[in-house]
Structures are given as structure tokens and as C-alpha cells.
Scaffold this motif. Structure first.
Motif, PDB file in Angstrom:
ATOM      1  N   ALA A  23       0.831  -1.201   0.000  1.00 62.79           N
ATOM      2  CA  ALA A  23       0.000   0.000   0.000  1.00 62.79           C
ATOM      3  C   ALA A  23       0.869   1.255   0.000  1.00 62.79           C
ATOM      4  CB  ALA A  23      -0.930   0.001   1.206  1.00 62.79           C
ATOM      5  N   ALA A  24       1.952   1.241   0.747  1.00 63.27           N
ATOM      6  CA  ALA A  24       2.857   2.393   0.772  1.00 63.27           C
ATOM      7  C   ALA A  24       3.497   2.608  -0.596  1.00 63.27           C
ATOM      8  CB  ALA A  24       3.922   2.197   1.841  1.00 63.27           C
ATOM      9  N   ALA A  25       3.886   1.524  -1.249  1.00 66.40           N
ATOM     10  CA  ALA A  25       4.473   1.635  -2.586  1.00 66.40           C
ATOM     11  C   ALA A  25       3.443   2.167  -3.583  1.00 66.40           C
ATOM     12  CB  ALA A  25       5.001   0.281  -3.044  1.00 66.40           C
ATOM     13  N   ASN A  26       2.209   1.713  -3.489  1.00 71.50           N
ATOM     14  CA  ASN A  26       1.156   2.193  -4.389  1.00 71.50           C
ATOM     15  C   ASN A  26       0.852   3.667  -4.157  1.00 71.50           C
ATOM     16  OD1 ASN A  26       0.887  -0.251  -5.634  1.00 71.50           O
ATOM     17  ND2 ASN A  26      -0.894  -0.892  -4.461  1.00 71.50           N
ATOM     18  N   ARG A  27       0.861   4.084  -2.893  1.00 69.18           N
ATOM     19  CA  ARG A  27       0.624   5.500  -2.605  1.00 69.18           C
ATOM     20  C   ARG A  27       1.716   6.358  -3.218  1.00 69.18           C
ATOM     21  NH1 ARG A  27      -0.901   3.503   2.455  1.00 69.18           N
ATOM     22  NH2 ARG A  27       1.162   3.935   3.316  1.00 69.18           N
ATOM     23  N   ALA A  28       2.951   5.883  -3.159  1.00 69.26           N
ATOM     24  CA  ALA A  28       4.056   6.648  -3.726  1.00 69.26           C
ATOM     25  C   ALA A  28       3.964   6.698  -5.247  1.00 69.26           C
ATOM     26  CB  ALA A  28       5.383   6.035  -3.302  1.00 69.26           C
ATOM     27  N   ALA A  29       3.547   5.621  -5.873  1.00 64.12           N
ATOM     28  CA  ALA A  29       3.520   5.553  -7.336  1.00 64.12           C
ATOM     29  C   ALA A  29       2.276   6.206  -7.935  1.00 64.12           C
ATOM     30  CB  ALA A  29       3.603   4.105  -7.784  1.00 64.12           C
ATOM     31  N   PHE A  30       1.132   6.000  -7.328  1.00 66.66           N
ATOM     32  CA  PHE A  30      -0.119   6.422  -7.946  1.00 66.66           C
ATOM     33  C   PHE A  30      -0.833   7.534  -7.191  1.00 66.66           C
ATOM     34  CE2 PHE A  30       0.412   1.895  -8.994  1.00 66.66           C
ATOM     35  CZ  PHE A  30       0.592   2.042 -10.349  1.00 66.66           C
ATOM     36  N   GLY A  31      -0.363   7.888  -6.030  1.00 67.59           N
ATOM     37  CA  GLY A  31      -1.060   8.871  -5.206  1.00 67.59           C
ATOM     38  C   GLY A  31      -0.577  10.285  -5.439  1.00 67.59           C
ATOM     39  N   ARG A  32      -0.319  10.635  -6.703  1.00 65.53           N
ATOM     40  CA  ARG A  32       0.159  11.975  -7.003  1.00 65.53           C
ATOM     41  C   ARG A  32      -0.942  12.782  -7.673  1.00 65.53           C
ATOM     42  NH1 ARG A  32       5.161  11.560 -10.520  1.00 65.53           N
ATOM     43  NH2 ARG A  32       3.783  10.244 -11.716  1.00 65.53           N
ATOM     44  N   THR A  33      -0.855  14.081  -7.528  1.00 62.98           N
ATOM     45  CA  THR A  33      -1.852  14.942  -8.153  1.00 62.98           C
ATOM     46  C   THR A  33      -1.586  15.052  -9.649  1.00 62.98           C
ATOM     47  OG1 THR A  33      -0.559  16.946  -7.831  1.00 62.98           O
ATOM     48  CG2 THR A  33      -2.038  16.302  -6.033  1.00 62.98           C
ATOM     49  N   LYS A  34      -2.568  15.567 -10.363  1.00 65.05           N
ATOM     50  CA  LYS A  34      -2.429  15.740 -11.806  1.00 65.05           C
ATOM     51  C   LYS A  34      -1.293  16.721 -12.113  1.00 65.05           C
ATOM     52  CE  LYS A  34      -5.317  16.543 -15.840  1.00 65.05           C
ATOM     53  NZ  LYS A  34      -6.680  16.834 -16.308  1.00 65.05           N
ATOM     54  N   ALA A  35      -1.142  17.742 -11.298  1.00 68.56           N
ATOM     55  CA  ALA A  35      -0.080  18.729 -11.505  1.00 68.56           C
ATOM     56  C   ALA A  35       1.295  18.099 -11.307  1.00 68.56           C
ATOM     57  CB  ALA A  35      -0.264  19.892 -10.543  1.00 68.56           C
ATOM     58  N   GLU A  36       1.434  17.226 -10.325  1.00 67.58           N
ATOM     59  CA  GLU A  36       2.711  16.546 -10.099  1.00 67.58           C
ATOM     60  C   GLU A  36       3.056  15.635 -11.270  1.00 67.58           C
ATOM     61  OE1 GLU A  36       2.865  16.215  -5.231  1.00 67.58           O
ATOM     62  OE2 GLU A  36       1.779  14.701  -6.377  1.00 67.58           O
ATOM     63  N   ARG A  37       2.065  14.907 -11.765  1.00 71.55           N
ATOM     64  CA  ARG A  37       2.310  14.036 -12.928  1.00 71.55           C
ATOM     65  C   ARG A  37       2.693  14.862 -14.149  1.00 71.55           C
ATOM     66  NH1 ARG A  37      -2.494  11.360 -11.078  1.00 71.55           N
ATOM     67  NH2 ARG A  37      -3.626  12.413 -12.730  1.00 71.55           N
ATOM     68  N   ALA A  38       2.010  15.973 -14.360  1.00 74.66           N
ATOM     69  CA  ALA A  38       2.308  16.835 -15.506  1.00 74.66           C
ATOM     70  C   ALA A  38       3.713  17.419 -15.381  1.00 74.66           C
ATOM     71  CB  ALA A  38       1.275  17.947 -15.613  1.00 74.66           C
ATOM     72  N   ALA A  39       4.108  17.804 -14.189  1.00 75.53           N
ATOM     73  CA  ALA A  39       5.449  18.350 -13.981  1.00 75.53           C
ATOM     74  C   ALA A  39       6.508  17.300 -14.265  1.00 75.53           C
ATOM     75  CB  ALA A  39       5.583  18.874 -12.548  1.00 75.53           C
ATOM     76  N   ASP A  40       6.273  16.073 -13.835  1.00 72.47           N
ATOM     77  CA  ASP A  40       7.220  14.987 -14.106  1.00 72.47           C
ATOM     78  C   ASP A  40       7.324  14.701 -15.605  1.00 72.47           C
ATOM     79  OD1 ASP A  40       7.858  14.716 -11.466  1.00 72.47           O
ATOM     80  OD2 ASP A  40       6.586  12.951 -11.129  1.00 72.47           O
ATOM     81  N   GLU A  41       6.194  14.713 -16.302  1.00 72.81           N
ATOM     82  CA  GLU A  41       6.207  14.485 -17.748  1.00 72.81           C
ATOM     83  C   GLU A  41       6.943  15.609 -18.468  1.00 72.81           C
ATOM     84  OE1 GLU A  41       2.213  13.924 -19.098  1.00 72.81           O
ATOM     85  OE2 GLU A  41       1.920  12.120 -17.881  1.00 72.81           O
ATOM     86  N   ALA A  42       6.737  16.854 -18.031  1.00 72.60           N
ATOM     87  CA  ALA A  42       7.430  17.991 -18.641  1.00 72.60           C
ATOM     88  C   ALA A  42       8.933  17.899 -18.408  1.00 72.60           C
ATOM     89  CB  ALA A  42       6.883  19.298 -18.075  1.00 72.60           C
ATOM     90  N   GLU A  43       9.328  17.486 -17.210  1.00 76.42           N
ATOM     91  CA  GLU A  43      10.752  17.330 -16.907  1.00 76.42           C
ATOM     92  C   GLU A  43      11.374  16.224 -17.762  1.00 76.42           C
ATOM     93  OE1 GLU A  43      14.504  17.763 -15.248  1.00 76.42           O
ATOM     94  OE2 GLU A  43      12.785  19.090 -15.282  1.00 76.42           O
ATOM     95  N   ALA A  44      10.657  15.116 -17.947  1.00 74.75           N
ATOM     96  CA  ALA A  44      11.159  14.022 -18.776  1.00 74.75           C
ATOM     97  C   ALA A  44      11.295  14.476 -20.232  1.00 74.75           C
ATOM     98  CB  ALA A  44      10.235  12.815 -18.680  1.00 74.75           C
ATOM     99  N   ALA A  45      10.342  15.245 -20.725  1.00 78.20           N
ATOM    100  CA  ALA A  45      10.401  15.756 -22.094  1.00 78.20           C
ATOM    101  C   ALA A  45      11.579  16.717 -22.249  1.00 78.20           C
ATOM    102  CB  ALA A  45       9.095  16.445 -22.462  1.00 78.20           C
ATOM    103  N   ARG A  46      11.811  17.547 -21.239  1.00 81.98           N
ATOM    104  CA  ARG A  46      12.926  18.486 -21.284  1.00 81.98           C
ATOM    105  C   ARG A  46      14.256  17.748 -21.330  1.00 81.98           C
ATOM    106  NH1 ARG A  46      16.847  20.441 -18.535  1.00 81.98           N
ATOM    107  NH2 ARG A  46      16.402  19.198 -16.702  1.00 81.98           N
ATOM    108  N   ARG A  47      14.386  16.712 -20.485  1.00 84.40           N
ATOM    109  CA  ARG A  47      15.626  15.929 -20.479  1.00 84.40           C
ATOM    110  C   ARG A  47      15.842  15.224 -21.816  1.00 84.40           C
ATOM    111  NH1 ARG A  47      14.862  12.022 -16.337  1.00 84.40           N
ATOM    112  NH2 ARG A  47      12.912  12.990 -15.772  1.00 84.40           N
ATOM    113  N   LYS A  48      14.765  14.687 -22.399  1.00 87.86           N
ATOM    114  CA  LYS A  48      14.881  13.992 -23.682  1.00 87.86           C
ATOM    115  C   LYS A  48      15.288  14.962 -24.783  1.00 87.86           C
ATOM    116  CE  LYS A  48      12.322  10.895 -26.766  1.00 87.86           C
ATOM    117  NZ  LYS A  48      13.015  11.310 -27.933  1.00 87.86           N
TER     118      LYS A  48
END
Length: 65
Positions: A23-48
Motif C-alpha cells: 500500500a505504501a508503494a502504491n501511494r508513492a507511485a499512484f497517489g500523485r496529483t495531476k499537476a505533479e504528474r504533468a510536472a514529471d512528464e514535462a521534466e522528462a520531455a525536457r531531459r529527452k
């Protein structure tokens, strides 16, 4: 003499601990807000884009035989 333990209780406690860990692992992986996911995707795109921009273009190289 060793302590007597209830095997059913020990098995249930071990299963409960495993569920809590999952449950702790799932909270860390899937318990993020839409803004956090979008920020991570933007950072990955920037690095690529940064990595792709640093690639050498081998098609312009002169081959000497």
C-alpha cells in the motif's frame, strides 16, 4: 524454554505487513496529483530534448577510405 506462538496469528501479521508495504508503494507511485504528474512528464520531455539536441550528426562526417 522458547515462547509459544500462535502460527495463525503470525501468518496474519506477516500478511498484514506485506499489505501495508504494498500500500505504501502504491501511494508513492499512484497517489500523485495531476499537476505533479504533468510536472514529471514535462521534466522528462525536457531531459529527452536536451539529450537529443546533444547528439552528433554522423551523416555530415567525411569518410576517408
Amino acid at each position: 524454554m522458547a515462547d509459544v506462538i500462535n502460527m495463525a496469528a503470525a501468518r496474519k501479521a506477516r500478511a498484514r505487513t506485506a499489505k501495508d508495504t504494498q500500500a505504501a508503494a502504491n501511494r508513492a507511485a499512484f497517489g500523485r496529483t495531476k499537476a505533479e504528474r504533468a510536472a514529471d512528464e514535462a521534466e522528462a520531455a525536457r531531459r529527452k530534448a536536451l539529450l537529443d539536441g546533444a547528439k552528433r550528426d554522423d551523416s555530415a562526417a567525411v569518410k576517408i577510405d
